[in-house]
Scaffold this motif. Structure first.
Motif, short mmCIF file in Angstrom:
data_model
loop_
_atom_site.label_atom_id
_atom_site.label_comp_id
_atom_site.label_asym_id
_atom_site.label_seq_id
_atom_site.Cartn_x
_atom_site.Cartn_y
_atom_site.Cartn_z
N ALA A 1 1.32 2.58 3.94
CA ALA A 1 0.14 1.72 3.75
C ALA A 1 -0.50 1.32 5.07
O ALA A 1 -1.00 0.21 5.23
CB ALA A 1 0.53 0.47 2.95
N GLY A 2 -0.49 2.24 6.04
CA GLY A 2 -1.25 2.01 7.26
C GLY A 2 -0.66 0.93 8.14
O GLY A 2 0.52 0.94 8.47
N ARG B 1 -0.24 5.19 9.90
CA ARG B 1 -1.16 6.01 9.11
C ARG B 1 -0.97 5.70 7.63
O ARG B 1 0.11 5.28 7.20
CB ARG B 1 -0.90 7.50 9.36
CG ARG B 1 -0.98 7.89 10.83
CD ARG B 1 -2.39 7.74 11.40
NE ARG B 1 -3.28 8.73 10.84
CZ ARG B 1 -3.47 9.93 11.36
NH1 ARG B 1 -2.79 10.31 12.44
NH2 ARG B 1 -4.33 10.79 10.82
N ALA B 2 -2.02 5.91 6.85
CA ALA B 2 -1.97 5.66 5.41
C ALA B 2 -2.00 6.99 4.67
O ALA B 2 -2.87 7.83 4.92
CB ALA B 2 -3.15 4.79 4.98
N ILE C 1 9.23 5.17 0.90
CA ILE C 1 8.22 4.28 1.48
C ILE C 1 8.44 4.31 2.99
O ILE C 1 9.53 3.96 3.46
CB ILE C 1 8.34 2.85 0.94
CG1 ILE C 1 8.16 2.85 -0.59
CG2 ILE C 1 7.33 1.93 1.59
CD1 ILE C 1 8.44 1.51 -1.24
N SER C 2 7.44 4.75 3.74
CA SER C 2 7.63 4.99 5.16
C SER C 2 6.67 4.15 6.00
O SER C 2 5.87 3.38 5.48
CB SER C 2 7.44 6.49 5.46
OG SER C 2 6.11 6.90 5.17
N GLY D 1 7.71 7.96 10.09
CA GLY D 1 6.54 8.33 9.31
C GLY D 1 5.92 9.66 9.66
O GLY D 1 6.47 10.47 10.41
N LEU D 2 4.73 9.84 9.09
CA LEU D 2 3.97 11.07 9.20
C LEU D 2 2.58 10.79 9.74
O LEU D 2 2.14 9.65 9.80
CB LEU D 2 3.83 11.73 7.82
CG LEU D 2 5.10 12.06 7.04
CD1 LEU D 2 4.74 12.48 5.62
CD2 LEU D 2 5.89 13.16 7.74
N SER D 3 1.89 11.86 10.08
CA SER D 3 0.46 11.83 10.30
C SER D 3 -0.14 12.85 9.33
O SER D 3 0.51 13.82 8.95
CB SER D 3 0.10 12.19 11.74
OG SER D 3 0.57 11.22 12.64
N THR D 4 -1.38 12.61 8.91
CA THR D 4 -2.04 13.52 7.97
C THR D 4 -3.49 13.72 8.39
O THR D 4 -4.01 13.02 9.25
CB THR D 4 -2.03 12.98 6.53
OG1 THR D 4 -2.87 11.81 6.47
CG2 THR D 4 -0.62 12.61 6.09
#
Length: 582
Positions: free
Chosen positions: A313-314, A293-294, A287-288, A253-256
């Motif tokens: 979706a967190g 994180r969301a 979809i990660s 995933g990512l962070s934003t």
């Protein structure tokens, strides 16, 4: 995407992962487009009940809203409502459905989480790293059902036999010794018939670094392939089998830096970016998960040649991602895609049992009766163990904090592990802060229950004591601060101290280390205790796998319970055993 062509010569591989929903449409009424509703989930981690505390939801412009979130019964209602928007719908998860779970699920080997997801109607789940916490054989039992025992804990305590998952696990990049994938690499779900048929292909996979995040025995014999290479190799195969839309479900995933529904991809970072930059542009949605994180990121804002959405979706069922794909039936291609994260606000109660007012910023869901009844069966079965007092601490809570910092709770665990292994000659104990999953919430009088300590350490690790030379110990300590992965500082036991400086080059960032005030002697021998995850080299601490005179001690929870019971009131240790040079 380009036009899809169905090749009749393609073998019917993995048909068990395919499903068709008939919806006859006469040629005169054949629509030009069809919309498929996809509900995205990730990182549920066995959160059958609502979170015990209010949660912060980032909304926009750096602002957040508080709300009571999650719970399987509330998630079920939110998913059901999202499904009503389109007759063609499916639910896809991006891993870590199970593992690192609260007691009501984890004490039953996460069987109730599988049961809850069966009732919610999950179609596919890409394996995450925590799916391997109890080993890949136990993970196969989650799929296939049955009561074969692969762990220290007895399976099928409530449901006999355990039926297994009705949905399909996907593991495109997890290769067995014989060369086959652990689970099917992809699945296809088909809607409608004839010219109105729509087919959605789903590729599911985990991050290739999974072996460094789980106990090595849990993935023994498995090979984890590069994520982008694996996806790109499967895209043509899905097209050949008639997929009109291609969805990637990946446990990375990512962070934003933006709100949960800001589509700008503002401030995105993380390991998933390198994978996305290499993906076949024919992918429509990613979809990660993994980062908890969301976000909803329109990746074309970063790379106009790759027009896919990236969503997450967190954590814990606190949100779901509502995705709509519009397919041109003549071109067999996705012509529009949209996504929004939906907050799953549940009905919370305060300590006195009174309802907590809902936050009007979010929809509040009623619990699904069937799922609520199912969950309550397991919660009741776990209550006796969960409510058993195990001791008292001098504080209402001890926050686990980030993995890069020494914490009171981490120090308490390290002290308990040293206490439990003194008979094995232990002089030092180290706790990996990433293994501290929740705060330890004591009652007003300081009472801590078994459920409290279980939530903090839900993995069931045993304690391992080994002998290391001082030189090995110093090399191990340097691994906390090297550039191989993320920096993670141990919480050490009482009497040990270390100092580090991140301004120095990698390999020389440990400034000092001492035991009982004396510097670590490279030529001396030290007895060190760690959990079995670290002992096998987990979290990338490969030096832990070395050492001699290995002694296996008690389970980590038994050690903590004995430590708390040893005194009427256990003082929470202060931090300061680890310091950073400024």
């Amino acid at each position: 995407m380009t036009m899809r062509f169905i090749l009749s010569s393609v073998a019917a591989l993995f048909l068990s992962a395919c499903a068709t929903i008939p919806a006859p449409v006469s040629p005169a009424q054949t629509p030009q487009t069809a919309t498929v509703r996809i509900i995205g989930l990730n990182d549920f981690h066995g959160n059958l009940e609502p979170f015990p505390r209010l949660s912060q939801v980032p909304v926009a412009d750096g602002k957040s809203e508080q709300a009571q979130l999650a719970g399987a019964a509330y998630l079920a209602s939110a998913v059901a409502e999202a499904r009503t928007q389109n007759a063609y719908n499916m639910v896809i998860a991006a891993g870590d459905l199970i593992g690192a779970s609260p007691l009501a699920s984890s004490i039953f080997l996460d069987e109730p989480t599988i049961g809850a997801m069966n009732r919610i109607g999950l179609d596919f789940n890409a394996v995450g790293n925590h799916e391997f916490d109890r080993g890949w054989q136990e993970l196969q039992r989650m799929q296939n059902g049955g009561c074969t025992q692969y762990t220290l804990r007895q399976p099928c305590q409530v449901e006999q036999p355990f039926p297994g998952a009705k949905f399909r696990f996907l593991a495109a990049n997890v290769i067995m010794p014989g060369g086959e994938t652990l689970f099917a690499p992809y699945g296809i779900k088909r809607f409608g018939t004839g010219a109105a048929q729509v087919s959605v292909g789903v590729i599911g996979l985990t991050l290739k670094d999974t072996p460094s995040l789980v106990t090595p025995s849990g993935v023994d014999g498995l090979t984890f392939l590069d994520e982008a290479d694996t996806i790109n190799a499967l895209v043509p195969r899905l097209e050949a089998e008639g997929a009109d839309a291609i969805v990637v479900s990946i446990h990375q995933g990512l962070s934003t830096e933006v709100g949960v529904n800001d589509k700008s991809c503002g401030g995105v970072s993380g390991a998933l970016l390198d994978i996305l930059a290499r993906l076949d542009p024919r992918v429509d949605v990613v979809i990660s998960g993994h980062t908890h994180r969301a976000y909803v990121c329109d990746y074309s804002a970063i790379d106009p040649s790759r027009k896919f959405l990236v969503t997450s979706a967190g954590y814990g069922g606190s949100l779901l991602t509502d995705i709509a794909l519009t397919v041109d039936l003549a071109r067999n291609d996705v012509i529009a895609a949209s996504a929004d994260n939906v907050v799953v606000q549940s009905q919370g109660r305060d300590a006195a049992g009174a309802p907590v007012p809902a936050n009007p910023a979010f929809r509040q869901y009623a619990p699904d009766p069937q799922v609520a009844e199912y969950v309550s069966t397991y919660v009741a079965a776990s209550r006796e163990a969960a409510q058993r007092p195990v001791g008292k601490v001098s504080g209402s809570a001890a926050d686990p904090g980030p993995a890069t910092e020494e914490t009171q709770l981490g120090n308490l665990i390290a002290d308990a592990q040293l206490f439990a292994t003194r008979a094995q000659g232990a002089q030092i104990a180290f706790m990996n802060n990433s293994g501290v999953r929740t705060p330890m919430n004591a009652a007003a009088d300081g009472t801590v229950t078994y459920g409290d300590i279980y939530s903090v350490q839900p993995f069931g690790n045993t304690l391992i004591t080994k002998s290391f030379t001082g030189a090995q110990l110093l090399a191990l300590l340097e691994q906390q601060f090297d550039d191989d992965g993320f920096a993670q500082t141990f919480s050490p036991s009482e009497g040990f101290a270390m100092r580090y400086d991140m301004r120095r080059p990698s390999g020389s960032r440990l400034v000092a280390a001492s035991l009982d005030g004396k510097p670590i002697n490279p030529a001396a021998t030290y007895r060190v205790t760690m959990n079995s995850f670290l002992a096998a080299g987990g979290d990338g601490f490969t030096v832990f796998a070395d050492g001699t005179n290995v002694v296996t001690g008690p389970v980590d929870l038994d050690a903590m319970e004995a430590y708390l019971r040893a005194v009427p009131l256990r003082q929470l240790p202060e931090t300061g055993r680890v310091t950073e040079a400024k």
